[in-house]
Design an enzyme around this catalytic site. Structure first.
Site, PDB file in Angstrom:
ATOM      1  N   GLU A  35      -5.042  85.296 -29.293  1.00 24.43           N
ATOM      2  CA  GLU A  35      -5.830  85.535 -28.368  1.00 24.43           C
ATOM      3  C   GLU A  35      -6.233  84.583 -27.727  1.00 24.43           C
ATOM      4  O   GLU A  35      -6.365  83.220 -27.087  1.00 24.43           O
ATOM      5  CB  GLU A  35      -6.863  86.657 -27.888  1.00 24.43           C
ATOM      6  N   ASP A  80      -7.914  87.155 -34.271  1.00 27.31           N
ATOM      7  CA  ASP A  80      -7.890  85.597 -34.602  1.00 27.31           C
ATOM      8  C   ASP A  80      -9.080  84.439 -34.268  1.00 27.31           C
ATOM      9  O   ASP A  80     -10.347  85.570 -33.277  1.00 27.31           O
ATOM     10  CB  ASP A  80      -6.708  84.794 -33.662  1.00 27.31           C
TER      11      ASP A  80
HETATM   12  N1  LIG Z   1     -13.937  85.943 -25.771  1.00 26.52           N
HETATM   13  C1  LIG Z   1     -12.450  85.772 -24.987  1.00 26.52           C
HETATM   14  C2  LIG Z   1     -12.009  83.710 -25.194  1.00 26.52           C
HETATM   15  O1  LIG Z   1     -12.816  83.277 -25.842  1.00 26.52           O
HETATM   16  N2  LIG Z   1     -11.018  83.575 -25.076  1.00 26.52           N
HETATM   17  C3  LIG Z   1     -11.100  82.152 -24.757  1.00 26.52           C
HETATM   18  C4  LIG Z   1      -8.682  82.396 -23.841  1.00 26.52           C
HETATM   19  C5  LIG Z   1      -7.782  81.613 -24.338  1.00 26.52           C
HETATM   20  C6  LIG Z   1      -8.102  81.189 -23.099  1.00 26.52           C
HETATM   21  N3  LIG Z   1      -6.714  79.795 -23.516  1.00 26.52           N
HETATM   22  C7  LIG Z   1      -6.698  79.647 -25.446  1.00 26.52           C
HETATM   23  N4  LIG Z   1      -7.751  80.354 -25.043  1.00 26.52           N
HETATM   24  C8  LIG Z   1     -11.048  81.429 -24.291  1.00 26.52           C
HETATM   25  O2  LIG Z   1     -11.020  79.907 -24.366  1.00 26.52           O
HETATM   26  O3  LIG Z   1     -11.972  82.032 -23.048  1.00 26.52           O
HETATM   27 ZN   LIG Z   2     -12.305  86.431 -28.101  1.00 27.02          ZN
HETATM   28 ZN   LIG Z   3     -12.687  83.735 -27.692  1.00 34.61          ZN
END
Ligand SMILES: NCC(=O)N[C@@H](Cc1c[nH]cn1)C(=O)O
Ligand SMILES: [Zn+2]
Ligand SMILES: [Zn+2]
Length: 480
Positions: free
Chosen positions: A173, A108
């Site tokens: 994610e 995603d």
């Molecule tokens: N590449 C990792 C990433 O972008 N993780 C997101 C995960 C997240 C946590 N809450 C919403 N999305 C990030 O924002 O760190």
């Molecule tokens: Zn990511």
């Molecule tokens: Zn991300």
């Protein structure tokens, strides 16, 4: 042993160079699917991306490919009965004489609109100045394709993978990894039985010149504050100054969460942070990074701190609170004179050792309710957690990190820095706890890739050399 590895890798690296056009084509197809998990209307596209991966894995000869359903998305959700996208599982080999590596990535992406300021359509991969521009190019479709590319190159060369490879790719994610914790717990002694280590390629080098290996992440607690007022949006000429406006209440409350210098104003939050030890304090000195790198990556000179150590500590080991947006507010061009009837303010807190997520949420809700009560507004307010994901910090002195350091040195001709990161990959700690293995973060992209931002990119060199690094890691780990 190492010499053996290097003689195997030489033709593999040549094959990877030869396959560059096919690898770019694979990423082009992946980027073309707008699999935005945070936009409920695009959920069919997230599912389409899972099927795309299934097809690619099939073509590459994967065994036991499964799209594991995760059921319905839990509240808060706007679309009733919305199904979560499936987890894509696949394996390459099950030789008991080989070690087993689980590779995790996400298919995603963050939302992206041309009108946000992209130079080209975010869902059309564009190669310009040796960079691949497109949403998901670096986060995380590039690295996910990187694993597939590595298998492709092995196949093309007729070279056996040196390990059994288990793939676990998720589609939520960017929206809290909903459902994945439970799936990992269910599969720990089933699909994931026998996994020796986990490798995640879903973060970035600290800067633009030196590769890194990552042993820590911040967590992320995401909240919304919903303020409800009049029965419908109203004309500000008729009702302005006459009624309590939801947006005014919301901004008053949201504006008190954090100061302009980043200080979090919620009592109890900063007190939960683990104290800085002398040992940790020394770890920042040898890391290569300066404020110019930060300015380059942010495209501005807006840094709060000018000193390397302050910047790194505030990114890695202190919490931060960011205000993200207001749903329901007027946000288009022009000058609409509306009073929105219902607004929902979104903010998140990046969490660090030793913050407790439940306690944090209680502190947040108490603070917001108290500040709202002071307004004596007849509107209603509700503050709630949308999702949380834990921070992670591990010990990087193990076989997996050593193999990755060797792979990085071979490909990039430089020893990597060992870093933590300010972003979050909520599932990291779950893998560690449930599979009782260590986890390595082996990033592909650079610190200026613009993940989550406009004009996200992945340098062609990072994509291709990244495939070599992932491949070399598997070989060094197999021989460790
Ligand atoms: N590449 C990792 C990433 O972008 N993780 C997101 C995960 C997240 C946590 N809450 C919403 N999305 C990030 O924002 O760190
Ligand atoms: Zn990511
Ligand atoms: Zn991300």
């Amino acid at each position: 042993m190492s010499n053996n590895v290097e003689s195997t890798l030489k033709p593999l690296f040549e094959e990877i160079n030869n396959l560059k056009p096919q690898f770019i084509e694979r990423l082009t197809k992946a980027v073309a699917i707008p699999s935005v998990s945070g936009d409920e209307s695009l959920r069919p596209k997230v599912v389409e991306m899972a099927h795309f991966l299934k097809q690619e894995l099939t073509n590459l000869g994967a065994q036991d490919i499964q799209l594991k359903p995760l059921g319905k998305q839990p509240p808060p959700v706007s679309t009733e009965g919305l199904e979560l996208p499936p987890i894509v599982l696949a394996r390459f080999g099950s030789d008991p004489a080989k070690k087993t590596v689980l590779v995790y990535g996400h298919y995603d992406v963050q939302p992206a609109l041309l009108e946000d300021g992209w130079h080209s359509d975010p869902f059309t991969l564009v190669e310009k100045d040796s960079k691949l521009f497109g949403r998901g190019s670096t986060d995380d479709k590039g690295p996910v394709m990187g694993w597939l590319n590595s298998i492709h190159a092995h196949n093309k060369l007729g070279l056996e993978l040196p390990v059994n490879l288990v793939c676990c790719f998720e589609g939520m994610e960017e929206s809290g990894s909903l459902g994945l914790d439970e799936l990992i717990a269910r599969e720990a002694n089933a699909y994931f039985k026998g996994v020796d280590t986990v490798c995640i390629s879903d973060n970035y080098w600290l800067g633009t010149k030196k590769p890194v290996l990552t042993y820590g992440l911040r967590g992320c607690n995401y909240y919304q504050i919903i303020v409800n007022g009049p029965g419908a949006d109203l004309h500000s000429g008729i009702f302005g100054g006459v009624i309590h406006e939801p947006m005014t209440d919301l901004i008053k409350v949201m504006g008190q969460l954090v100061d302009v210098d980043g200080t979090i104003n919620i009592p109890g939050v900063n007190e939960m942070v683990a104290p800085l030890t002398e040992e940790e304090s020394k770890l920042y000195d040898p890391i290569e990074f300066d404020v110019d790198e930060l300015n380059l990556a942010s495209g501005s000179k807006t840094a709060i701190y000018q000193d390397k150590k302050d910047i790194l500590m505030h990114r890695w080991r202190y919490p931060s609170l960011s205000l993200h947006g207001i749903e329901g507010a007027f946000s288009a061009g022009g000058a609409k004179t509306v009073i929105p009837a219902k607004v929902s303010g979104k903010f998140s807190i990046r969490t660090v050792p030793d913050m407790d997520s439940d306690k944090l949420t209680q502190y947040v809700i108490d603070f917001v309710n108290k500040r709202f009560a002071e307004l004596k507004s007849p509107n209603t307010l509700k503050c709630e957690l949308i999702h949380d994901g834990n921070y992670w910090k591990s010990d990087p002195f193990n076989e997996s990190f050593t193999a990755a350091a060797k792979a990085t040195k071979l490909v990039w001709n430089i020893d990597p820095d060992f870093t933590r990161e300010g972003g979050s990959i909520p599932i990291t700690i779950t893998f560690e706890e449930q599979l009782k293995t260590n986890v390595l973060l082996l990033p592909m992209g650079k610190g200026d890739d613009g993940a989550h931002s406009i004009n996200e990119k992945l340098d062609v060199a990072n994509y291709i050399e990244g495939v070599k690094t992932l491949s070399a890691y598997l070989h060094y780990y197999a021989n460790a």
